[in-house]
Design a protein around this motif. Structure first.
Motif, PDB file in Angstrom:
ATOM      1  N   THR A 187       0.809  -1.232   0.000  1.00  0.00           N
ATOM      2  CA  THR A 187       0.000   0.000   0.000  1.00  0.00           C
ATOM      3  C   THR A 187       0.837   1.275   0.000  1.00  0.00           C
ATOM      4  O   THR A 187       0.293   2.363  -0.203  1.00  0.00           O
ATOM      5  CB  THR A 187      -0.874   0.057   1.269  1.00  0.00           C
ATOM      6  OG1 THR A 187      -0.016   0.206   2.421  1.00  0.00           O
ATOM      7  CG2 THR A 187      -1.701  -1.195   1.444  1.00  0.00           C
ATOM      8  N   GLY A 188       2.129   1.164   0.316  1.00  0.00           N
ATOM      9  CA  GLY A 188       2.954   2.371   0.447  1.00  0.00           C
ATOM     10  C   GLY A 188       2.736   3.084   1.775  1.00  0.00           C
ATOM     11  O   GLY A 188       3.313   4.143   2.018  1.00  0.00           O
ATOM     12  N   ILE A 189       1.918   2.521   2.671  1.00  0.00           N
ATOM     13  CA  ILE A 189       1.633   3.186   3.956  1.00  0.00           C
ATOM     14  C   ILE A 189       2.476   2.558   5.065  1.00  0.00           C
ATOM     15  O   ILE A 189       2.446   1.340   5.273  1.00  0.00           O
ATOM     16  CB  ILE A 189       0.131   3.077   4.316  1.00  0.00           C
ATOM     17  CG1 ILE A 189      -0.714   3.741   3.228  1.00  0.00           C
ATOM     18  CG2 ILE A 189      -0.150   3.700   5.686  1.00  0.00           C
ATOM     19  CD1 ILE A 189      -2.215   3.531   3.378  1.00  0.00           C
ATOM     20  N   ASP A 190       3.232   3.410   5.749  1.00  0.00           N
ATOM     21  CA  ASP A 190       4.057   2.963   6.877  1.00  0.00           C
ATOM     22  C   ASP A 190       3.190   2.998   8.135  1.00  0.00           C
ATOM     23  O   ASP A 190       2.617   4.038   8.459  1.00  0.00           O
ATOM     24  CB  ASP A 190       5.238   3.949   7.003  1.00  0.00           C
ATOM     25  CG  ASP A 190       6.132   3.616   8.185  1.00  0.00           C
ATOM     26  OD1 ASP A 190       5.904   2.586   8.848  1.00  0.00           O
ATOM     27  OD2 ASP A 190       7.044   4.422   8.460  1.00  0.00           O
ATOM     28  N   ASN A 191       3.092   1.877   8.855  1.00  0.00           N
ATOM     29  CA  ASN A 191       2.233   1.862  10.061  1.00  0.00           C
ATOM     30  C   ASN A 191       2.987   2.271  11.322  1.00  0.00           C
ATOM     31  O   ASN A 191       2.431   2.217  12.421  1.00  0.00           O
ATOM     32  CB  ASN A 191       1.566   0.487  10.245  1.00  0.00           C
ATOM     33  CG  ASN A 191       2.570  -0.607  10.581  1.00  0.00           C
ATOM     34  OD1 ASN A 191       3.757  -0.330  10.795  1.00  0.00           O
ATOM     35  ND2 ASN A 191       2.113  -1.840  10.647  1.00  0.00           N
ATOM     36  N   GLY A 192       4.255   2.667  11.182  1.00  0.00           N
ATOM     37  CA  GLY A 192       5.004   3.166  12.339  1.00  0.00           C
ATOM     38  C   GLY A 192       5.509   2.080  13.276  1.00  0.00           C
ATOM     39  O   GLY A 192       5.968   2.376  14.383  1.00  0.00           O
ATOM     40  N   TYR A 193       5.455   0.817  12.826  1.00  0.00           N
ATOM     41  CA  TYR A 193       5.944  -0.268  13.698  1.00  0.00           C
ATOM     42  C   TYR A 193       7.417  -0.035  14.026  1.00  0.00           C
ATOM     43  O   TYR A 193       8.227   0.249  13.150  1.00  0.00           O
ATOM     44  CB  TYR A 193       5.801  -1.627  12.989  1.00  0.00           C
ATOM     45  CG  TYR A 193       6.483  -2.748  13.772  1.00  0.00           C
ATOM     46  CD1 TYR A 193       5.801  -3.426  14.768  1.00  0.00           C
ATOM     47  CD2 TYR A 193       7.828  -3.076  13.539  1.00  0.00           C
ATOM     48  CE1 TYR A 193       6.436  -4.419  15.506  1.00  0.00           C
ATOM     49  CE2 TYR A 193       8.457  -4.059  14.279  1.00  0.00           C
ATOM     50  CZ  TYR A 193       7.755  -4.728  15.256  1.00  0.00           C
ATOM     51  OH  TYR A 193       8.386  -5.698  15.996  1.00  0.00           O
ATOM     52  N   ARG A 194       7.765  -0.132  15.314  1.00  0.00           N
ATOM     53  CA  ARG A 194       9.191  -0.126  15.664  1.00  0.00           C
ATOM     54  C   ARG A 194       9.392  -0.810  17.007  1.00  0.00           C
ATOM     55  O   ARG A 194       8.520  -0.799  17.880  1.00  0.00           O
ATOM     56  CB  ARG A 194       9.785   1.289  15.658  1.00  0.00           C
ATOM     57  CG  ARG A 194       9.298   2.200  16.701  1.00  0.00           C
ATOM     58  CD  ARG A 194       9.764   3.619  16.442  1.00  0.00           C
ATOM     59  NE  ARG A 194       9.231   4.468  17.491  1.00  0.00           N
ATOM     60  CZ  ARG A 194       9.898   4.835  18.567  1.00  0.00           C
ATOM     61  NH1 ARG A 194      11.148   4.460  18.746  1.00  0.00           N
ATOM     62  NH2 ARG A 194       9.325   5.584  19.495  1.00  0.00           N
TER      63      ARG A 194
END
Ligand SMILES: Cc1cc2nc3c(=O)[nH]c(=O)nc-3n(C[C@H](O)[C@H](O)[C@H](O)COP(=O)(O)OP(=O)(O)OC[C@H]3O[C@@H](n4cnc5c(N)ncnc54)[C@H](O)[C@@H]3O)c2cc1C
Length: 362
Positions: A81-88
């Motif tokens: 999707t090109g969307i970063d979900n901010g997982y870290r």
């Protein structure tokens, strides 16, 4: 006619839809509002570590599946999707009081890495003020940005051909069909009820109920790891924002709003725990309705009295971390395979045990 019709487009319904569609099923999801705007939007996105192979309880196995797969799943969603979900993986410190003295034993049994810290060691790692209890450094704590993750999930489901029906509430099951609020009837091979705190309405049985949680978002210098103190926590977002959570208010029912007292309590907790936050500005505050259950465990499995209706609801404080494991067993259930995690503890007609003590509280 879709193979599966899902009622509720929160993290549980959409993660299940995604995995079912990826497995080749045709899926439709109905939400009475916008997708991913209820508890799944409001949550803190804390992902504690876990290990499905060594966890003793089914709920901890689901958490372990999530912990092991969240990084790869996030990358998969981003690629699609090109969307970063901010997982870290930011790490965390848990503060345990005497009543939780047995918890480190559960972590050890699961093979979770942790290290006991003296008070001065903890202060060297984080700018702590008052923090009651023994502190434990847990490098495996991770986090995700809930609104970003929900956006990614909606987009990924659409890419896989899941039919998404926002503003389409479901009312009841009747004569083998799902009846929508506008009285339209939907027929599907199987139905999955994943309507979060509202699921009891369709089950026409008590079980899931709302437990309000309030959150405050601060802008200013803060900690660098998740700090967990009982039911309260600080989650540094890594961009100057720190999320402070959360209240637990079953008495509020379906009233989804913040209160001056709730927010003041969260701010006092934040400033006590990390005094540097005294000068942080309050950026926003909000409330969400967790889907509670009598013993804190979700309901996942067939709905008695129907041969093609299943439920996945009641994930209380842990729906994000349990979402991938739940989707995995939902796919297995709905495609007639043996489930990789035993579901007895999640049965709708189980006898609620005294509160299940999980290794993590959020
Ligand atoms: C303040 C707060 C902090 C939290 N922090 C964490 C955390 O750090 N880590 C973690 O793992 N979990 C956390 N949680 C818990 C987690 O957010 C929930 O367990 C999870 O979001 C539940 O997902 P869900 O899909 O079941 O419900 P929801 O996200 O509430 O979705 C249910 C959906 O069903 C729809 N719906 C309802 N009725 C109908 C109907 N009749 N017809 C059609 N659609 C309907 C709703 O509109 C909604 O979109 C937190 C929750 C809150 C509130």
């Amino acid at each position: 006619m879709p193979d599966v019709a899902i009622i509720g487009g929160g993290i549980i319904g959409l993660t299940s839809a995604y995995h079912l569609a990826r497995g080749g099923a045709s899926v439709a999801v109905y939400d009475r509002g916008d997708f991913g705007k209820e508890a799944s939007w409001a949550g803190a996105g804390i992902l504690p570590p876990g290990n499905p192979d060594r966890a003793a309880m089914s709920i901890d196995k689901l958490r372990g599946i999530g912990s092991q797969r969240f990084a790869a799943f996030s990358a998969e969603l981003r690629d699609l999707t090109g969307i970063d979900n901010g997982y870290r993986r930011c790490g965390g410190i848990e503060f345990l009081t005497a009543e939780d003295a047995d918890v480190p034993g559960v972590w050890a049994a699961e093979g979770i890495s942790f290290e006991h810290l003296s008070a001065s060691e903890a202060r060297k790692l984080e700018p702590l003020g008052e923090a009651e209890g023994e502190s434990y450094l847990i490098p495996g704590f991770a986090q995700v940005r809930n609104p970003w993750h929900m956006r990614a999930l909606v987009a990924a489901c659409a890419k896989l051909g899941v039919r998404l029906y926002p503003n389409t509430g479901a009312e009841r099951f009747a004569d083998g069909a799902l009846v929508l609020a506008n009285e339209e009837r939907v027929t599907a091979g199987r139905y999955l009820l994943a309507a979060g705190a509202w699921s009891a309405n369709l089950l026409r049985a008590p079980g899931v109920f709302p437990v309000r949680g309030q959150i405050a978002l601060l802008r200013g210098a803060s900690c660098s790891r998740v700090l967990m103190l009982g039911k309260r926590y600080l989650v540094p977002r890594g961009d100057g924002l720190t999320l402070v959570g959360s209240t637990e208010e079953p008495e509020a029912g379906f009233e989804k709003r913040t209160t001056p007292e709730g927010v003041a309590e969260l701010l006092a907790f934040a400033r006590r725990t990390v005094p540097a936050l005294a000068s942080a500005a309050l950026e926003a505050s909000w409330a969400g309705l967790r889907p509670g259950s009598p013993d804190g465990s979700p309901f996942i499995g067939p709905v008695p009295g129907w041969d093609n209706v299943f439920v996945a609801a009641g994930h209380f404080r842990a729906g994000v971390q349990l979402s991938i494991g739940t989707a995995q067993v939902v796919c297995e259930l709905l495609t007639g395979k043996p489930t990789s995690v035993a579901l007895e503890a999640f049965a709708l007609d189980r006898k609620p045990e005294a509160n299940v003590k999980s290794a993590f509280r959020s």
